[in-house]
Design an enzyme around this catalytic site. Structure first.
Site, PDB file in Angstrom:
ATOM      1  N   LYS A  32       0.836  -1.206   0.000  1.00 32.95           N
ATOM      2  CA  LYS A  32       0.000   0.000   0.000  1.00 32.95           C
ATOM      3  C   LYS A  32       0.872   1.258   0.000  1.00 32.95           C
ATOM      4  CE  LYS A  32      -3.741  -0.244   2.296  1.00 32.95           C
ATOM      5  NZ  LYS A  32      -4.724  -0.391   3.393  1.00 32.95           N
ATOM      6  N   ARG A 103      -3.550   3.019   8.643  1.00 27.71           N
ATOM      7  CA  ARG A 103      -3.844   1.735   8.005  1.00 27.71           C
ATOM      8  C   ARG A 103      -2.589   0.856   7.954  1.00 27.71           C
ATOM      9  NH1 ARG A 103      -8.509   2.457   4.354  1.00 27.71           N
ATOM     10  NH2 ARG A 103      -9.065   4.654   4.220  1.00 27.71           N
ATOM     11  N   GLY A 112      -8.207  -7.148   4.798  1.00 28.07           N
ATOM     12  CA  GLY A 112      -8.973  -7.289   6.034  1.00 28.07           C
ATOM     13  C   GLY A 112      -8.273  -8.018   7.151  1.00 28.07           C
ATOM     14  N   MET A 114      -5.490  -7.145   8.817  1.00 25.59           N
ATOM     15  CA  MET A 114      -4.923  -6.283   9.853  1.00 25.59           C
ATOM     16  C   MET A 114      -5.814  -5.061  10.035  1.00 25.59           C
ATOM     17  SD  MET A 114      -0.879  -6.747   9.038  1.00 25.59           S
ATOM     18  CE  MET A 114      -1.105  -6.561   7.291  1.00 25.59           C
ATOM     19  N   ARG A 376      -3.784  -1.562  -5.878  1.00 22.88           N
ATOM     20  CA  ARG A 376      -2.959  -2.763  -5.700  1.00 22.88           C
ATOM     21  C   ARG A 376      -3.337  -3.751  -6.795  1.00 22.88           C
ATOM     22  NH1 ARG A 376      -5.890  -4.517  -0.026  1.00 22.88           N
ATOM     23  NH2 ARG A 376      -7.974  -4.866  -0.862  1.00 22.88           N
ATOM     24  N   HIS A 490     -16.099  -8.046   2.123  1.00 25.68           N
ATOM     25  CA  HIS A 490     -15.024  -8.879   2.667  1.00 25.68           C
ATOM     26  C   HIS A 490     -15.157 -10.317   2.183  1.00 25.68           C
ATOM     27  CE1 HIS A 490     -13.375 -11.659   5.738  1.00 25.68           C
ATOM     28  NE2 HIS A 490     -12.366 -10.818   5.725  1.00 25.68           N
ATOM     29  N   ARG A 596       1.832 -47.602  -8.793  1.00 25.19           N
ATOM     30  CA  ARG A 596       1.990 -48.408  -7.566  1.00 25.19           C
ATOM     31  C   ARG A 596       1.254 -49.724  -7.752  1.00 25.19           C
ATOM     32  NH1 ARG A 596       0.959 -42.648  -5.049  1.00 25.19           N
ATOM     33  NH2 ARG A 596      -0.461 -42.767  -6.815  1.00 25.19           N
ATOM     34  N   ARG A 652       6.435 -49.320 -10.299  1.00 30.01           N
ATOM     35  CA  ARG A 652       7.163 -49.686  -9.081  1.00 30.01           C
ATOM     36  C   ARG A 652       6.749 -51.085  -8.635  1.00 30.01           C
ATOM     37  NH1 ARG A 652       6.156 -46.140  -3.791  1.00 30.01           N
ATOM     38  NH2 ARG A 652       4.236 -47.376  -3.725  1.00 30.01           N
ATOM     39  N   GLU A 779      14.963 -43.455  -1.938  1.00 32.85           N
ATOM     40  CA  GLU A 779      14.145 -42.944  -0.828  1.00 32.85           C
ATOM     41  C   GLU A 779      14.787 -43.187   0.537  1.00 32.85           C
ATOM     42  OE1 GLU A 779      10.386 -45.132  -1.033  1.00 32.85           O
ATOM     43  OE2 GLU A 779      11.416 -46.609  -2.267  1.00 32.85           O
ATOM     44  N   SER A 798      14.486 -42.458  -9.577  1.00 37.11           N
ATOM     45  CA  SER A 798      13.290 -41.683  -9.255  1.00 37.11           C
ATOM     46  C   SER A 798      13.304 -41.453  -7.754  1.00 37.11           C
ATOM     47  CB  SER A 798      12.024 -42.430  -9.666  1.00 37.11           C
ATOM     48  OG  SER A 798      10.884 -41.682  -9.305  1.00 37.11           O
ATOM     49  N   GLY A 800      11.905 -40.814  -4.320  1.00 34.72           N
ATOM     50  CA  GLY A 800      10.642 -40.885  -3.570  1.00 34.72           C
ATOM     51  C   GLY A 800      10.740 -39.955  -2.366  1.00 34.72           C
ATOM     52  N   THR A 801      10.381 -38.699  -2.559  1.00 32.48           N
ATOM     53  CA  THR A 801      10.657 -37.686  -1.531  1.00 32.48           C
ATOM     54  C   THR A 801       9.779 -37.817  -0.295  1.00 32.48           C
ATOM     55  OG1 THR A 801       9.244 -36.160  -2.763  1.00 32.48           O
ATOM     56  CG2 THR A 801      11.626 -35.985  -3.101  1.00 32.48           C
ATOM     57  N   ASN A 802       8.650 -38.545  -0.383  1.00 30.19           N
ATOM     58  CA  ASN A 802       7.845 -38.741   0.830  1.00 30.19           C
ATOM     59  C   ASN A 802       8.657 -39.514   1.871  1.00 30.19           C
ATOM     60  OD1 ASN A 802       5.837 -37.597  -0.697  1.00 30.19           O
ATOM     61  ND2 ASN A 802       4.737 -39.503  -1.069  1.00 30.19           N
ATOM     62  N   ASP A 803       9.157 -40.691   1.480  1.00 32.79           N
ATOM     63  CA  ASP A 803       9.936 -41.509   2.407  1.00 32.79           C
ATOM     64  C   ASP A 803      11.303 -40.907   2.691  1.00 32.79           C
ATOM     65  OD1 ASP A 803       7.925 -43.260   2.752  1.00 32.79           O
ATOM     66  OD2 ASP A 803       8.843 -44.963   1.731  1.00 32.79           O
ATOM     67  N   CYS A 865       9.039 -38.530  -7.826  1.00 33.32           N
ATOM     68  CA  CYS A 865       7.662 -39.035  -7.893  1.00 33.32           C
ATOM     69  C   CYS A 865       6.914 -38.891  -6.568  1.00 33.32           C
ATOM     70  CB  CYS A 865       7.636 -40.483  -8.360  1.00 33.32           C
ATOM     71  SG  CYS A 865       8.461 -41.629  -7.231  1.00 33.32           S
ATOM     72  N   TYR A 885      12.597 -34.835 -15.080  1.00 38.31           N
ATOM     73  CA  TYR A 885      11.133 -34.727 -14.985  1.00 38.31           C
ATOM     74  C   TYR A 885      10.684 -34.687 -13.528  1.00 38.31           C
ATOM     75  CZ  TYR A 885      10.971 -39.728 -13.794  1.00 38.31           C
ATOM     76  OH  TYR A 885      11.138 -40.932 -13.177  1.00 38.31           O
TER      77      TYR A 885
END
Length: 912
Positions: A32, A103, A112, A114, A376, A490, A596, A652, A779, A798, A800-803, A865, A885
């Site tokens: 602002k 303001r 809205g 703050m 804005r 709002h 899977r 897999r 992984e 590949s 396996g970023t979760n594990d 993946c 990829y």
């Protein structure tokens, strides 16, 4: 007067076509403040003022109130003097008082979230001088009652005692309206307003034990500190968390000379957009109120009128108001004040061209003079975002790279949401009509309070009007419905920013919070009743309405085409069925990065054979059961390969521990024993043997294939035979067989040998061949560190970023919810590592694994993946370390395509 160029760096002034700052200084001045400075510098009529920087907010959190005031007192006093000289009046003067607004202003728009205080500087003495100066007693007393109400709520903490209560000041006004038999604030007489001021101050005295402050400087410092405090208020913190904004940014404070829209019938206030924020259509639109202040428009206390005549006629059509009644009672600003409309229309065009983006503007008309209070980049829906970017590109205001960078990848998800199926709509079911504030379709059970929005699985938050305190509930609810408010209320603005379906201003709704009921034309709806709302038409419908898949716009296809032009990384999908594969292909997936196979075994007709294999005590017994599963698996792979039409498919091998497939309830165990003609005790014993203390680290992944090689043999045969069957039909197939959860080189080597030996056997049997790859899922941290050795045998990696995240942090994904929110709140973590790749730790494992693998095998194909594959920040990181990829769920493929394009553009810009 001190010259503007000599102001110190904690306070930046603007006004009179001059400014210390510019639009490039948003981090320091907030959005602002930076835009106010910019507008002033380019000649837009902006009330003069100054901005206290975001750095002061950060200092305030460290120093406290007293030391912060000392830090900026001299500069603020000088800046007030600057405003006084321009406006020709004096702050705190009894005869010719300067009134100001205070303001907030974060570096990004947080509508809205703050606090704001208007009309600051009024007291019992100043009102007499202001009345003499303006000769408008009603305006002065109206401004005074507004100031007491707003200041008491923001600075003194005067809030409703319970959620069923209304604001204490609103309650006093409602009682007076009932007594006087009037409906609008503008119907109050001067005496009414005097009585309200007296009653308001009395409530303050009773609730706080103190008199309302009369000293303007005390008022100013109280308001400034309250704005700083609001940065760490609950609603601001939740909004930051929802949008991923850091807590250390802080907010600026903007102090401006007041201009008044409540000085009579020649004054007014409004909010406008240079384009339609819901659809993106290039149509100037907005709402205004005569004889009002800005908060009246967004709060929805009075029904706002439309700025343009075209918009006014559309609104009247929705509200079912005859044209004659509309033009007499609800004229557009264009009709009522053509000169003011002409000026406003000029300024909106100038500002959009200057900022080269759709603008959200606030304005006030004071006694026939137009002032622009704010501009804005406007919040917009996903559909509007896409259309505006494409249209601005066509209009030559931005180039292709800028058009791509204007897209917020996650907002594309909104375009993929289902819409109501017209075939399922019955006209008689439409119970009321509101304004189509934010597009989409939502069905849910009525709830009346934001903190109960999770009371049912699907809810419609139904309110008289929403306030910033309702933010969390608005985020949880499927849709938002309000009885009051217009297209700039709002509820409307916040819902559009969230991509949430919203219908506002449905005046036919009578909502009773205490009884928890909604009444429409005599029919009562209780909390928990089902309703549906259409944010594209404003229809409110009784009961549930079936949905259908949306039709994607031509602009969407153009953005997708542009993304493919710029991105380097491919985007694949995670898909376990032909249906998922086809959906992903329709969204532009360039292959499957994860199929899977375990999901295929849980179907009713297969789980029995799977359990028979698990319960078998011999290799022969297991092979007999696997022989039964082979044609089922082969058929699954044929369907997926056919759906992908020659694109690569990564399959897999079996990953979860075997205990997930066996029954754990006595009744199901008895049934299994009978089916397999074995004793119940045998089933119980085997189930007990399979139970693991920590399945995450147990007998799963490649460990299954290495202890039971017949499983790997069956799955490899199914994959290769499926590929050969399709090849014989003339359909090209590119299978990639992925070994999960390796930690040592030898684990992969053993599996690789089984796979290749089985494939060669099938080729010999069929007298035919297909090309295939064998790779692994990285992984486990050790595998990333051993990547150079693994790459000697593996064709691809590949991640396996979760594990990998679970193992690197030592957090269980299923249990981390117990402490993650606290860690984020305390700043122990800056983001959820299961949502956004942790670049410092897990990210380094990705980078090391990629680098070491390619050092051994430069042609090594590398991808990701895990769930991070569809998250824009994580996609950017994958691009940065040179992956080939990313792979994500089907409906996130468009998001990943855009994120990959943006990553390439930014990478080139940084390295050019």
């Amino acid at each position: 007067m001190e010259t503007i160029s000599s102001i110190k760096t904690r306070v930046y002034r603007f006004g009179n076509k001059n400014a210390d700052g510019s639009s490039e200084m948003k981090n320091l001045l907030g959005g602002k403040g930076a835009n106010l400075a910019e507008m002033s510098a380019i000649g837009i009529p902006v009330p003069p003022g100054f901005t206290i920087t975001t750095e002061v907010c950060t200092a305030y959190n460290r120093l406290g109130q007293e030391d912060t005031i000392y830090l900026i007192k001299e500069e603020v006093e000088s800046a007030i003097d600057f405003i006084e000289n321009i406006m020709g009046c004096k702050f705190g003067d009894m005869e010719n008082p300067l009134l100001i607004s205070v303001r907030s202003g974060a570096r990004v728009s947080m509508p809205g979230m703050m606090d704001t205080v208007l009309n600051l500087g009024l007291n019992d003495q100043a009102i007499d001088g202001l009345i003499r100066k303006t000769a408008n007693e009603r305006f002065v007393w109206d401004s005074y009652r507004r100031f007491i109400q707003m200041y008491s709520g923001v600075v003194l903490g005067m809030k409703p005692l319970t959620k069923e209560d209304i604001d204490p000041f609103e309650e006093i006004m409602e009682h007076l309206k009932e007594k006087r038999e009037i409906t609008l604030d503008t119907d109050f007489t001067v005496q009414d307003l005097k009585d309200l001021v007296y009653d308001f101050k009395d409530v303050v005295r009773k609730r706080t034990g103190k008199e309302f402050p009369m000293d303007p400087w005390e008022q100013l410092w109280g308001a400034v500190m309250a704005v700083f405090d609001s940065w760490n208020g609950d609603r601001a913190k939740y909004y930051r968390k929802m949008n991923g904004y850091p807590s250390d940014w802080g907010t600026a404070v903007n102090v401006q000379a007041m201009v008044f829209g409540n000085m009579g019938e020649n004054s007014g206030t409004g909010v406008c957009f240079t384009r339609d924020a819901a659809t993106g259509e290039n149509v100037f639109n907005g709402e205004y109120l005569i004889n009002a202040q800005g908060e009246d428009v967004v709060a929805g206390v009075r029904t706002p009128q439309q700025i343009t005549t075209l918009g006014s006629k559309k609104w009247a059509e929705l509200a079912q108001i005859e044209e004659k009644d509309r033009s007499e009672n609800y004229p557009s600003l264009e009709e009522l004040m053509p000169k003011m409309f002409y000026e406003l229309n000029q300024y909106q065009d100038i500002l959009e061209r200057h900022y080269r983006d759709m603008q959200d503007m606030e304005f006030t008309i004071q006694d026939g003079k137009l002032w622009i209070l704010q501009t804005r980049n406007g919040k917009r829906t996903g559909a509007a975002m896409v259309k505006i970017a494409v249209d601005l590109l066509k209009e030559g205001l931005i180039n292709e790279k800028e058009a791509m960078l204007r897209i917020e990848p996650n907002k594309l998800d909104e375009l993929l949401h289902p819409v109501f199926d017209p075939a399922g709509l019955v006209k008689e079911d439409i119970i009321a009509q509101g304004l189509p504030a934010s597009p989409g379709a939502a069905t849910g059970q009525i709830v009346f309070f934001a903190d109960e929005a999770d009371k049912y699985k699907y809810t419609i938050l139904t309110r008289i009007e929403t306030s910033p305190e309702d933010l969390e509930g608005m985020n949880v609810a499927k849709g938002i419905l309000t009885a009051r408010g217009g297209m700039t209320s709002h509820a409307a603005v916040v819902a559009r920013g969230m991509g949430k379906c919203c219908v506002s201003g449905a005046g036919a709704l009578k909502i009773n919070y205490k009884e928890r009921t909604m009444t429409v034309e005599g029919k009562e709806y209780q909390e928990g009743d089902w309703i549906s709302i259409n944010g594209s038409t404003g229809n409110i419908i009784e009961g549930k309405v079936p949905t259908m898949e949306p039709e994607l716009s031509g602009e969407f296809a153009q953005i997708m085409s542009l993304s493919d032009k710029f991105r380097k990384m491919k985007v694949r999908t995670n898909a376990d069925t032909p249906k998922d594969a086809k959906v992903a292909r329709s969204f532009g997936a360039e292959g499957i990065g994860l199929t899977r196979t375990e999901h295929m075994f849980f179907e009713v007709d297969r789980i029995k054979a799977m359990r028979e294999m698990i319960l078998a005590d011999t290799v022969k017994g297991r092979k007999l059961a696997l022989k039964e599963l082979l044609p089922m698996q082969r058929s699954d792979f044929e369907g997926i390969f056919e759906a992908m039409q020659g694109l690569p498919v990564t399959v897999r091998l079996l990953d979860p521990p075997l205990h997930e497939f066996v029954p754990h309830q006595l009744a199901t165990q008895k049934e299994l024993a009978e089916d397999l003609h074995i004793s119940l005790s045998s089933v119980k014993t085997k189930v007990a043997e399979l139970q693991e203390f920590n399945p995450m680290l147990g007998h799963r992944g490649c460990r299954l294939g290495n202890t039971y090689p017949e499983i790997t043999e069956m799955q490899t045969r199914a994959i290769i035979e499926a590929a050969l069957n399709l090849k014989e039909k003339g359909i090209e197939v590119t299978p990639e067989i992925m070994v999960p959860l390796i930690g040592t080189v030898n684990e992969f080597v053993v599996q690789d040998e089984i796979i290749r030996k089985t494939a060669e056997q099938v080729f010999k049997e069929r007298n035919n061949k297909v090309e295939f790859l064998v790779g692994t899922m990285i992984e486990i941290p050790r595998a990333a560190l051993m990547a150079d050795k693994i790459a000697e045998r593996a064709d691809f990696f590949s991640f396996g970023t979760n594990d990998l995240t679970q193992m690197a942090f030592g957090y269980s994904r299923d249990d981390a919810g117990k402490f993650l929110s606290i860690y984020l709140e305390k700043g122990i973590l800056t983001s959820d590592p299961f949502e956004i790749i942790d670049r410092e730790g897990v990210g380094q494992l990705l980078a090391i694994g990629t680098e070491r693998g390619r050092k051994t095998k430069p042609s090594l194909k590398v991808g990701i993946c895990g769930e991070h594959g569809g998250e824009p920040n994580s996609v950017e990181f994958c691009n940065m370390i040179g992956m080939n990829y990313v792979s994500c769920s089907p409906f996130r493929v468009p998001i990943a395509r855009v994120a990959a394009a943006q990553a390439s553009i930014l990478d080139k810009e940084q390295n050019s």
